[in-house]
Design an enzyme around this catalytic site. Sequence first.
Site, PDB file in Angstrom:
ATOM      1  CB  THR A   1      -5.357   8.264   4.755  1.00  0.00           C
ATOM      2  OG1 THR A   1      -6.403   7.964   3.821  1.00  0.00           O
ATOM      3  CG2 THR A   1      -4.133   8.763   4.002  1.00  0.00           C
TER       4      THR A   1
ATOM      5  CE  LYS B   1      -3.974   2.282   0.536  1.00  0.00           C
ATOM      6  NZ  LYS B   1      -5.070   2.290  -0.443  1.00  0.00           N
TER       7      LYS B   1
END
Length: 216
Positions: A42, A38
């Site tokens: 967030t 990734k």
Amino acid sequence: MKGRFFVSGIDTGIGKSVATGRLARMFSECGFETVTQKLVQTGCNGISEDIIFHRKLMGISLLPEDEDFTTCRYVLSYPSSPHVAAAIDGVKIDDSAINADTQKLLEKYDTVLIEGAGGIAVPISEGFLTSDYLEKYSLPLIFVVSSRLGSLNHALLSLEFVGARRIPLSGIVYNVFPEERREIEESTLEYLTRYVSKKFPSAKIWKMNRERIWEI
């Protein structure tokens, strides 16, 4: 499908995580040692929730590279684009460190699928877009497009941008979940297939529904 590939899409919430996990499983079943990464996570704490989801789709447990954060170095708490979340958390995103993690993964795995955050032009940091990252590190793109009404316009705008930036397109994942009216779903795929065959003739096209992914 050996090497590094970057998975992005026409928008956030478009099926990138599902596509990344399912492609990783498919490549593994074809004999390629495959891992996912990734770019930036967030709206999360601890191990990247998208990495955890990838492993579930791949049918495997968390890897040592997940637990030591090699597969996702930057996990930021605020649910927003990376440049905003990093500013809120007081973190400076070092793109060279992310790329170094990718290179480390390639020492062990045949294929690394790197899932982005949001769309292809989302800022990673001030003045540095996701597309800049792909250009800087010569990453081929796998692009997720949905079948919902309006997606063709978003897809063509994005792919024109990809072409202008000379980013190599390795494939399209056409996500038909949730289902759209059959005429829209089929006509969008037909137009997209003609466009891709003309503009990016070497690109593959996969179709994905709620249960599986397959090449068409």
